[in-house]
Write a protein that holds these residues in place. Sequence first.
Motif, mmCIF file in Angstrom:
data_model
loop_
_atom_site.group_PDB
_atom_site.id
_atom_site.type_symbol
_atom_site.label_atom_id
_atom_site.label_comp_id
_atom_site.label_asym_id
_atom_site.label_seq_id
_atom_site.Cartn_x
_atom_site.Cartn_y
_atom_site.Cartn_z
ATOM 1 N N ALA A 56 35.410 19.989 45.878
ATOM 2 C CA ALA A 56 36.052 18.775 45.377
ATOM 3 C C ALA A 56 35.691 18.545 43.919
ATOM 4 O O ALA A 56 34.707 19.093 43.398
ATOM 5 N N ASP A 57 36.490 17.702 43.265
ATOM 6 C CA ASP A 57 36.154 17.110 41.975
ATOM 7 C C ASP A 57 35.795 15.651 42.235
ATOM 8 O O ASP A 57 36.480 14.965 43.005
ATOM 9 N N VAL A 58 34.742 15.178 41.591
ATOM 10 C CA VAL A 58 34.325 13.783 41.738
ATOM 11 C C VAL A 58 34.253 13.172 40.352
ATOM 12 O O VAL A 58 33.639 13.737 39.436
ATOM 13 N N LYS A 59 34.869 11.996 40.194
ATOM 14 C CA LYS A 59 34.838 11.285 38.927
ATOM 15 C C LYS A 59 34.206 9.920 39.160
ATOM 16 O O LYS A 59 34.607 9.179 40.056
ATOM 17 N N VAL A 60 33.204 9.579 38.333
ATOM 18 C CA VAL A 60 32.521 8.296 38.426
ATOM 19 C C VAL A 60 32.611 7.602 37.071
ATOM 20 O O VAL A 60 32.092 8.116 36.072
ATOM 21 N N SER A 61 33.297 6.448 37.029
ATOM 22 C CA SER A 61 33.446 5.677 35.783
ATOM 23 C C SER A 61 33.885 6.565 34.629
ATOM 24 O O SER A 61 33.367 6.485 33.510
ATOM 25 N N GLY A 62 34.844 7.458 34.903
ATOM 26 C CA GLY A 62 35.406 8.297 33.861
ATOM 27 C C GLY A 62 34.663 9.590 33.600
ATOM 28 O O GLY A 62 35.160 10.454 32.862
ATOM 29 N N VAL A 63 33.477 9.766 34.185
ATOM 30 C CA VAL A 63 32.722 11.013 34.023
ATOM 31 C C VAL A 63 33.099 11.956 35.165
ATOM 32 O O VAL A 63 32.974 11.600 36.341
ATOM 33 N N ALA A 64 33.566 13.157 34.807
ATOM 34 C CA ALA A 64 34.082 14.094 35.810
ATOM 35 C C ALA A 64 33.043 15.156 36.138
ATOM 36 O O ALA A 64 32.429 15.757 35.246
ATOM 37 N N TYR A 65 32.872 15.378 37.437
ATOM 38 C CA TYR A 65 32.058 16.478 37.947
ATOM 39 C C TYR A 65 33.008 17.378 38.730
ATOM 40 O O TYR A 65 33.531 16.986 39.766
#
Length: 275
Positions: free
Chosen positions: A66-75
Amino acid sequence: MQSNLLKRPLSHAAGGSTITMLHDISWDTTEMAYTGLRVVDLKEGVEYEEHHRDRESCVVLLAGRADVKVSGVAYENLGRRNSPFDRVPTDSVYVPAGHPFRVRARTSLSIAIAYAPTTEGGYAPRLIRAEDNRVERRGKYQNQRLVHNILSDQDQHAHRLLVVEVFTEGGHWSSYPPHKHDRDALPDESFLEEIYYHEIDPPQGFVLQRVYTDQRDIDETFVVHHRDVVLVPRGYHPVGVPDGYASYYLNVMAGPVRIWKFYNDPAHEWILKRA
């Protein structure tokens, strides 16, 4: 009658047939005050998002990528296994209160989202790579298990949450000898609630889990099936695994103080003294 401590999967399609909510547990719907958990299955290409101001979260990739994005920061391109029973650590993402997050499934995906109540800031979103997991083997004889520490009390990156994966082979016991952590009596014992999310290999199997207190006001033994959840608001909570099957469980713990200090049942602690 089913106990209120044993939760079977909801198998609730929250987004047509593309998102399946298997568990949705929080302090609003159970007797737990400090711990919550969601388990969600996503089909490839599907996005899932949450935004909470009253809790911190930890997104654990149980299986898939998966891709995970938190407050605009992408992992991007997270996930290391096709099943928990690959027995390797996985990637996770810590999400502080007040930060929205979005998960996009690159493959068929299963995630667990652990929660603890807080409105405090002070910690930043953080990728917890598989390599960051502290891996250890515990126990001996028929009391052996493999542990992946995702968020442990040895790191200071969360307000309340502790998140751990445990693997136990057939014919062995886990969370054993029976121990508890339900008294605010530091330095000897801390108060931590606990949630167990179980998977079993092969999936038609079962494990046994007992939850009991010294006073026996709680004393229940559960036949736990694949993808069930057991709540441990207090008391001892050992797990037994039948021969021929393997057990995986994800532990979510939280309480007033983020310290794991447990107390063994004196009636059974003698087994630790065997040569």
